[in-house]
Design an enzyme around this catalytic site. Structure first.
Site, mmCIF file in Angstrom:
data_model
loop_
_atom_site.group_PDB
_atom_site.id
_atom_site.type_symbol
_atom_site.label_atom_id
_atom_site.label_comp_id
_atom_site.label_asym_id
_atom_site.label_seq_id
_atom_site.Cartn_x
_atom_site.Cartn_y
_atom_site.Cartn_z
ATOM 1 N N SER A 124 0.801 -1.224 0.000
ATOM 2 C CA SER A 124 0.000 0.000 0.000
ATOM 3 C C SER A 124 0.837 1.278 0.000
ATOM 4 C CB SER A 124 -0.942 0.004 1.207
ATOM 5 O OG SER A 124 -0.212 -0.009 2.408
ATOM 6 N N LYS A 169 -6.665 3.412 8.571
ATOM 7 C CA LYS A 169 -5.762 4.388 7.964
ATOM 8 C C LYS A 169 -6.363 5.792 7.968
ATOM 9 C CE LYS A 169 -3.479 0.970 5.012
ATOM 10 N NZ LYS A 169 -3.240 0.484 3.646
#
Length: 803
Positions: free
Chosen positions: A683, A726
């Site tokens: 990511s 996140k």
């Protein structure tokens, strides 16, 4: 007879090989001779040999006609005392051993063996040092005779009352029960000292064996006597009870078991097996080990709930009230439980779902299972699977093993005493396997609604219906759970709490609970919201609230001490300052944005097992030859993301105003700070690409932008996981804009609305969109570059470095 000269002499005489017999000097030995050659040797010795004959054992007793090399070389010179011919042709002989002899030569003559023998002189036994050995040997032999059933006690003791060491040693050697090879070794020992020493060692060993045998025989005899006594007394009791018209205690136990079997309302298979086992139990002695095994089996069989069920609460409003009372947030989980109760109202016997709560430690997975049991009015049982590696923990041991028990599934069902409890399988991801089996494979049947109505425990060995049980599993991660087991679970993720949710949980649950458990009151201790936020941000770093509760507990302990010291009137309201005073220096620094926009530094977002984290990526350029260095304890996948980002930037260098062959003169170093912490995953791909382009173009990255997404070699942005954690991490440090892959748009529905109101989320498909949003100004093309050319074209590449 025994006063011979010690000088060595050689004689030739008839010889008879013996089977399983060793003749010692000084001993009278009877034996029967049947072989033709041996009878001829005896006749020769009696008629022509002065009744002297040489006797030696043969190596193999089964051999009828041994050759000279199959006969031991040391034997005994004997006098024939008596011989008697028997009706069957055999000859019974009584001989007296005289001297040891060593064979010089054996030859066959006239159908029998003649041996030339060197007489071995007797050793001097008038040695005062032999007296201790003689005394010890005599004492040991007396003990040996007492314990041995093969020797007559009085006769043997008379035989060993001998003062001559040599004669004593031969007498004992002739009577101890050892094999022929050992007796032959004793015969070959000439020295009285050595022979007595060897005999003492042999007798000590034999005495140990005889003592063990005596103990075993005594134990067996006592057990037999006890069993006979019990049998006799039981028969008397039966007769007395019968005369008095009463039932005996054993019959009463059997009747109680029979009554329990009928009341248990068990399945037909279990009922038949129980009656069969009860019939076997009636025919066994009550104190036998087998009777105990059968009785334990029947007790387990009737104690398991076969029919009894808890009356289930189906009031949806009340269930929602209880769930909201016990837990703040977790709306998806609560909704799923209410849906389950709604289905129960419409269907009489639905198949129980297998829920699996997956989330970081401390988010309330176990307490949520307890709340489900409470809101459905079911019993609650918990089985911890952490560290379980034996399949028998699930299915139990077979009754053939000593100390066998049912598995934990049946044991927990007995504890619940209902067929439909809430059954928590805690830490299902912590199971392991070894040579004893794989417990996760045994759980496949338990957790499959299509199979668990016929679950079979090895101990009970009958089918048991688990279909009414509401199984709930908990896990921190899914990747350690076997795929076949995952397929049977309905996974519900508990991703972790936001700061606002932690604040509410602390206010509603943690603080009142700890104040009460420490004997305090709200008048003694209070917390304002800023103090709780300070605790959350600076003293804990977790997805759940377990450490937050520990810090609140620590404050309560210190306040309780002051209440005891200063009296019940002591009162304090916690603020930032008081929290720092009570708990000391904060354990964590506050995450914050960079102070200014910087070149070569981009803000990424990462997922960990304790929630989301900020991930800063730094890029620096150095003169060199194109080496790419990646540091920060990066895993293989993350290093490959850095390489993919580098390859993409090189392929699109001219589009971004970068000299195409920059890599020939520049070394690139990509670093992710906090290098002691392992990092992995794809990511950070777009974050690395953004920092690379910023460093090469000298265009700064916006400090208020955070991003996450996987990059491909063609610049596409692929979806990632952990979106909620996140975004919460970005919100915690005050980031204004978040860049996400467009395919993660579906995950935004999980984000609390109050968080979304303070953020601006940009959804992107390509790295070009990322650079447009993340850089302070868009990169410009190099002069002469065709905008419409393919992205992978490298025409017109020139050497150079951007300064």
């Amino acid at each position: 007879m025994f006063g011979r000269d010690k000088a060595e002499t050689i004689e030739t005489m008839a010889m008879v090989p013996l089977r399983d017999v060793v003749v010692f000097p000084h001993m009278m030995v009877p034996f029967v001779v049947g072989r033709r050659s041996s009878i001829k040797a005896l006749d020769h010795a009696v008629t022509l040999g002065g009744k002297r004959i040489f006797l030696s054992a043969q190596h193999e007793a089964a051999r009828d006609n041994p050759s000279p090399d199959q006969i031991y070389g040391v034997g005994t010179v004997c006098n024939i005392v008596q011989s008697l011919k028997l009706p069957d042709g055999n000859v019974k002989v009584l001989v007296e051993g005289v001297d040891r002899g060593h064979v010089i030569e054996i030859r066959e003559d006239d159908g029998f063996f003649r041996a030339t023998v060197k007489i071995i002189p007797r050793a001097d036994d008038n040695d005062a040092h032999l007296e201790p050995l003689v005394a010890k040997a005599t004492g040991l032999f007396e003990q040996y005779v007492k314990l041995s059933n093969a020797l007559h006690y009085d006769a043997m003791l008379a035989a060993v009352r001998i003062e001559e060491p040599c004669k004593l040693a031969d007498t004992i050697a002739a009577h101890i029960v050892v094999d022929v090879e050992e007796k032959q070794r004793l015969l070959e020992i000439v020295s009285p000292r050595d022979r007595l020493t060897r005999i003492i060692a042999l007798m000590e060993s034999e005495l140990e064996k005889l003592q063990v045998d005596r103990r075993i025989q005594g134990r067996v005899k006592r057990q037999m006597e006890r069993a006979q006594k019990e049998y006799y007394l039981n028969e008397q009791m039966k007769a007395i009870q019968k005369e008095l018209g009463r039932k005996d205690e054993r019959s009463s136990d059997a009747d109680d078991l029979r009554k329990k079997i009928e009341q248990a309302r068990m399945s037909a298979e279990a009922h038949d097996k129980a009656l069969q086992e009860l019939k076997r139990l009636d025919g066994m002695p009550p104190m036998s080990a087998e009777a105990t095994v059968s009785r334990n089996f029947l007790e387990w069989l009737v104690s398991v709930p076969w029919h009894k069920r808890s009356r289930e609460r189906r009031d949806l409003t009340e269930a929602e009230r209880i769930l909201n009372e016990d837990h703040y947030s977790l709306e998806k989980v609560k909704e799923r439980i209410v849906e389950f109760l709604a289905v129960r109202q419409l269907v009489d016997r639905p198949k129980g779902p297998i829920l699996c709560f997956v989330g970081p430690p401390g988010v309330g997975k176990t307490s949520l299972a307890r709340s489900i049991a409470r809101c459905t009015s079911r019993k609650f049982v918990r089985m911890s699977l952490g560290g379980v590696r034996d399949e028998a923990e699930i299915r139990g041991h077979r009754r053939t093993y000593i100390g066998a028990f049912p598995g934990q599934i049946i044991q927990m069902m007995k504890k619940a005493q209902t067929r439909n409890p809430v059954f928590l399988l805690d830490e299902v991801d912590k199971m392991s396997m070894d040579f004893r089996g794989d417990p996760s494979a045994a759980l496949l049947e338990v957790l499959d609604p299509e199979q668990n109505h016929t679950f079979t425990d090895h101990y009970l060995d009958v089918e048991y219906d688990l279909s009414a049980v509401l199984f709930i599993a908990t896990a921190n991660v899914l990747h350690t759970i076997p795929q076949a087991l995952q397929d049977r679970l309905e996974v519900i993720r508990l991703p972790g709490y936001t700061e606002l949710e932690k604040l509410e949980i602390a206010r509603r649950h943690l603080i009142p609970k700890q104040i009460k458990s420490h004997g305090l009151s709200s008048a003694n201790l209070g917390f304002n919201d800023e103090a709780v936020r300070f605790l959350i941000r600076r003293y804990t770093r977790e997805a759940g609230v377990r450490n937050l509760e520990r810090e609140i507990t620590s404050i309560c302990r210190k306040v309780a001490r002051k209440v005891v010291a200063e009296g019940r009137g002591f009162s304090v309201v916690m603020s930032d300052t008081e929290v720092r005073e009570y708990l000391g220096v904060p354990r964590f620094h506050a995450d914050r944005q960079e102070a200014a926009n910087e070149i070569g530094m981009a803000t990424g977002l990462a997922w960990t097992e304790v929630g989301g984290e900020i991930l800063t990526v730094e890029v620096t350029l150095m003169p060199g030859k194109g080496a790419l260095t990646l540091t920060g304890k990066l895993g293989d996948v993350m290093q490959e993301s850095g390489q993919a980002a580098m390859s993409f930037v090189r392929s699109r260098a001219q589009d971004y105003g970068i000299q195409p062959n920059f890599n020939r003169r520049v070394d690139v170093h990509i670093h992710v700070p906090e290098g002691a912490i392992p990092k992995d995953g794809p990511s950070a791909g777009i974050t690395m690409a953004t920092a690379l382009v910023s460093s090469l173009t000298k265009i700064a990255v916006r400090r208020d932008v955070a991003m996450t997404g996987e990059i491909t070699l063609r610049g596409k942005v692929l979806p990632i996981g952990g979106v909620k954690e996140k975004i919460l991490a970005a919100h915690r440090i005050g980031v204004a804009t978040i860049i996400l892959p467009r395919e993660n748009e579906k995950d935004l529905s999980d984000i609390p609305q109050n968080v979304m109101d303070e953020l601006h989320v940009e959804l992107v498909d390509h790295v070009d969109d990322v650079l447009r949003l993340a850089l302070v100004s868009p990169p410009s093309l190099l002069p002469g570059v065709n905008v419409d050319r393919p992205a992978d074209s490298l025409d017109g590449v020139r050497d150079g470095v951007t300064h």
